[in-house]
Design a protein around this motif. Sequence first.
Motif, PDB file in Angstrom:
ATOM      1  N   VAL A   1      39.848  40.052  45.065  1.00 26.72           N
ATOM      2  CA  VAL A   1      40.273  41.440  44.616  1.00 26.72           C
ATOM      3  C   VAL A   1      38.949  42.411  45.025  1.00 26.72           C
ATOM      4  O   VAL A   1      37.970  42.011  44.593  1.00 26.72           O
ATOM      5  N   GLU A   2      39.523  43.376  45.689  1.00 31.18           N
ATOM      6  CA  GLU A   2      38.354  44.462  46.254  1.00 31.18           C
ATOM      7  C   GLU A   2      38.850  45.782  45.442  1.00 31.18           C
ATOM      8  O   GLU A   2      40.194  46.235  45.330  1.00 31.18           O
ATOM      9  N   SER A   3      37.855  46.708  45.527  1.00 29.75           N
ATOM     10  CA  SER A   3      38.127  48.022  44.796  1.00 29.75           C
ATOM     11  C   SER A   3      38.414  48.897  46.164  1.00 29.75           C
ATOM     12  O   SER A   3      38.259  48.257  47.274  1.00 29.75           O
ATOM     13  N   GLU A   4      38.754  50.029  45.959  1.00 35.28           N
ATOM     14  CA  GLU A   4      38.940  50.898  46.934  1.00 35.28           C
ATOM     15  C   GLU A   4      37.908  51.132  47.811  1.00 35.28           C
ATOM     16  O   GLU A   4      38.100  51.242  49.339  1.00 35.28           O
ATOM     17  N   THR A   5      36.780  51.149  47.593  1.00 30.63           N
ATOM     18  CA  THR A   5      35.453  50.947  48.280  1.00 30.63           C
ATOM     19  C   THR A   5      34.909  49.780  48.927  1.00 30.63           C
ATOM     20  O   THR A   5      33.950  49.650  49.624  1.00 30.63           O
ATOM     21  N   GLY A   6      35.867  48.781  48.587  1.00 30.31           N
ATOM     22  CA  GLY A   6      35.549  47.347  49.158  1.00 30.31           C
ATOM     23  C   GLY A   6      34.461  46.411  48.666  1.00 30.31           C
ATOM     24  O   GLY A   6      34.010  45.458  49.310  1.00 30.31           O
ATOM     25  N   ASP A   7      34.086  46.926  47.232  1.00 33.16           N
ATOM     26  CA  ASP A   7      33.462  45.745  46.407  1.00 33.16           C
ATOM     27  C   ASP A   7      34.222  44.952  45.863  1.00 33.16           C
ATOM     28  O   ASP A   7      35.450  45.123  45.496  1.00 33.16           O
TER      29      ASP A   7
END
Length: 150
Positions: free
Chosen positions: A56-62
């Motif tokens: 699962v990634e954040s919108e910023t790719g983290d």
Amino acid sequence: MLFRKAARQDVPSIVKLLANDKLGQLRENDTDPLPEAYYNAFEAINKDPNQELIVVESETGDLLGTLQLSFIQYLTYRGGIRAQIEAVRIREDVRGEGIGQKMIEWAIERARERKAHTVQLTTDKQRPDALRFYEKLGFIASHEGMKLHF
């Protein structure tokens, strides 16, 4: 949040998540370089159509979390399929933000898509917070699980 199939380059981050608790510290080895056994396991999981290693990634790719979803074909339940959720981990600094709930809800929906009749999981008795979390999401401790480690 973006749910996607894990890629080989995610393996070090996934292992770091797996090692980031008192039980994981005893059984994982997140050294650099990462032991080849993790990459071998990733390749076996990745090739198996009944295994889904998800990140699962954040919108910023983290990378925020991971879980593994396994689909197990049975003869019981008229040849039914069970979905097994394992290795649910959320990055420590984002725990309590509802990410875990979204991950489990995603896994349940994925199990429905694959026509599973049951979603099951195990959690170590040494993780009482996890047990309460799963109960809050509707899971019932209906069976007594047993393991034999080699």
